[in-house]
Motif scaffolding. Structure first.
Motif, PDB file in Angstrom:
ATOM      1  N   LYS A 243       0.838  -1.212   0.000  1.00 44.83           N
ATOM      2  CA  LYS A 243       0.000   0.000   0.000  1.00 44.83           C
ATOM      3  C   LYS A 243       0.870   1.259   0.000  1.00 44.83           C
ATOM      4  O   LYS A 243       0.581   2.233  -0.707  1.00 44.83           O
ATOM      5  N   GLU A 244       1.940   1.232   0.770  1.00 47.69           N
ATOM      6  CA  GLU A 244       2.836   2.387   0.837  1.00 47.69           C
ATOM      7  C   GLU A 244       3.481   2.653  -0.522  1.00 47.69           C
ATOM      8  O   GLU A 244       3.574   3.811  -0.964  1.00 47.69           O
ATOM      9  N   ASP A 247       0.686   3.978  -3.014  1.00 46.26           N
ATOM     10  CA  ASP A 247       0.299   5.357  -2.718  1.00 46.26           C
ATOM     11  C   ASP A 247       1.392   6.343  -3.118  1.00 46.26           C
ATOM     12  O   ASP A 247       1.108   7.393  -3.718  1.00 46.26           O
ATOM     13  N   SER A 483       1.450   8.145   2.120  1.00 48.35           N
ATOM     14  CA  SER A 483       0.595   6.989   2.358  1.00 48.35           C
ATOM     15  C   SER A 483       0.085   7.032   3.792  1.00 48.35           C
ATOM     16  O   SER A 483       0.762   7.539   4.687  1.00 48.35           O
TER      17      SER A 483
END
Length: 518
Positions: A243-244, A247, A483
């Protein structure tokens, strides 16, 4: 067991299940440039004293220098295309083509029939080594988990001394042969590092950050899982890292775009990143290592160590000492951090140069009456200097630049950093002997003073990257993290928790249903 893994490139991958095995393979694949470079320098030092080599080419001082230095021509040219290759072709294919070109150069060098063929071969060798080295540094920084990155990327340049030691042993062994194979055999063996790299590439995943940037989201998540959690896609750390990355690269794509060399200089934030990221190259040159390397042989002559075999043995001892110091330095970088270790190294280097300058002044005032203890003391401090240099600058040269630079500028920024390093090395190689010839011991004092200035620059400008993912380092320059997930190491240590269901929903909403591309 091996798992067939998508790479988004023509180069396929069958990746082991365990993260520790992958980490070892990652390291093997990317030690090519430093091991090849270390081998090359040590090998040429040995060859230049072999009659079978110097006699075959009828070398004089000029052609000896041309044969030796021609590899740096390729080293200058390689960075001009390495960043573009790593961004467009993928990190692994760039390493592959760099390694393949290095092997071609080695084969031509081994088969050389005249000086022209030898020089062209070494230009190709240097060109390929530069490409694989830059792509390898970027690849390792983007693929190793943050908790192992200091060791994973730091060891990349530490292997310079491994290559040097292997070359020293081989040239000592073949030096007694009464044929051209006395120099051709060591030359041919130089290809072993690149061959080992090519054989390893099919068993490691592509950089997850490159895959995300190209839109290969499922493949990127698999790559993150393989390098962090033994392939578990549902591990909270894997979900948080993925996810980091998504983002941050989405933010970069919308706000930064891919940065050419010109665009890097136009952006204040990018300029700051570039100047800090490329600083290990010129700082390491200014540190004084060129002086110590250049005069080590002369110091041994002065100390009465004139026998060729004894000098070669002393060179082996020096390489072992430097290897031990750079491994200790890599440990300190992982434990203390990049900035404190660099500052410690600078303080020790400055002290050594002041001592060498003082001892050289005493010797210069009465060279014929100088005691052997004075000369041996000077040589001992030279040994200490080389070791103290290796503590910080050997591992940091490839570790710190890709950490500081964000994805959009990382490959081109690393190429520029390598180019500047070679340029400074070339300039200082010419300047230092002239300065030493004109002002003698005072040059050591001036260099020590430069090192104190560098110490101040490191203390004021450098940022600490220990324990942070590449995306978390953005906050140090942009003022914010791009993020919403917590810092990865806090998640890994259980200090922070993430709601994996919520994050999965966010990813689905952002990316849509993710499937493996073929």
């Amino acid at each position: 067991m091996l798992q067939k893994t998508g790479t988004g490139t023509w180069l396929p991958a069958w990746v082991p299940e365990t993260t520790s095995t992958i980490s070892i393979l990652l390291l093997i694949s990317s030690i090519v440039q430093s091991a090849t470079g270390g081998y090359d320098g040590s090998m040429l030092n040995g060859l230049n004293i072999l009659p079978s080599y110097t006699g075959y080419f009828n070398l004089n001082n000029g052609t000896t220098g041309l044969n030796t230095a021609s590899v740096f021509i390729g080293g200058f040219l390689g960075p001009l295309v390495s960043g573009v290759m790593a961004d467009r072709l993928g990190r692994r294919p760039a390493i592959f083509w760099g390694s393949a070109m290095t092997i071609v150069g080695v084969i031509l060098q081994t088969a050389a029939q005249n000086i022209a063929m030898f020089v062209v071969a070494r230009i190709i060798l240097g060109f390929g080594s530069a490409i694989s080295g830059i792509a390898g540094g970027v690849y390792l920084a983007e693929t190793f988990p943050s908790r192992w990155r200091a060791w994973g990327v730091g060891l990349l340049n530490d292997f310079y001394y491994v290559g040097a030691l292997i070359a020293a042993g081989i040239t000592l062994g073949t030096g007694q042969w009464q044929s051209t194979w006395a120099w051709r055999a060591p030359s041919l063996f130089q290809a072993i590092f690149s061959l080992l790299c090519i054989l390893t590439l099919p068993f490691i995943p592509e950089s997850p950050r490159w895959l995300v940037r190209q839109g290969y989201y499922a493949e990127a998540r698999v790559s993150v899982a393989q390098t962090n959690a033994n392939g578990s896609l549902s591990d909270p750390v894997v979900i948080a890292i993925f996810k980091e990355i998504v983002d941050t690269l989405k933010w970069e794509k919308e706000n930064v775009h891919d940065m050419t060399a010109v665009e890097i200089f136009r952006s204040p934030s990018a300029r700051k990143r570039l100047l800090i990221g490329m600083s290990p190259g010129p700082f390491s040159c200014i540190a004084g290592n060129i002086i110590a390397s250049y005069y080590f042989g002369s110091e041994l002559d002065t100390a009465g160590i004139t026998n060729t075999n004894d000098q070669l043995k002393a060179n082996v001892v020096l390489n072992v000492w430097c290897l031990a110091c750079c491994l200790i330095g890599t440990h300190l970088i992982a434990r203390w951090g990049r900035k404190p270790t660099a500052m410690l190294s600078q303080i020790l280097l400055s002290a050594c140069l002041f001592i060498i300058g003082g001892l050289s002044k005493i010797y210069a005032s009465n060279p014929h009456g100088a005691s052997s203890s004075l000369v041996y003391g000077n040589v001992a401090v030279m040994f200490l200097f080389q070791g103290f240099y290796s503590i910080a600058w050997t591992p940091l040269l490839y570790l710190y630049p890709p950490e500081i630079m964000n994805y959009s500028m990382r490959a081109n920024g690393m190429a520029f950093s390598s180019f500047v390093l070679n340029a400074f090395a070339l300039v200082f190689t010419f300047i230092m002997p002239i300065g030493l010839g004109n002002i003698g011991w005072k040059m050591y004092m001036i260099n020590a003073s430069w090192d104190l200035v560098i110490l101040g620059l490191i203390a004021y400008y450098w940022v600490e990257t220990k324990g942070k993912t590449l995306e978390e380092i953005d906050a140090l320059f942009e003022g914010e993290k791009h993020s919403s997930v917590p810092d990865i190491e806090k998640v890994r240590r259980g200090q922070k928790e993430i709601d994996t269901v919520v994050v999965e929903e966010q990813l689905t909403a952002e990316l849509g249903p993710v499937s493996i591309k073929h």
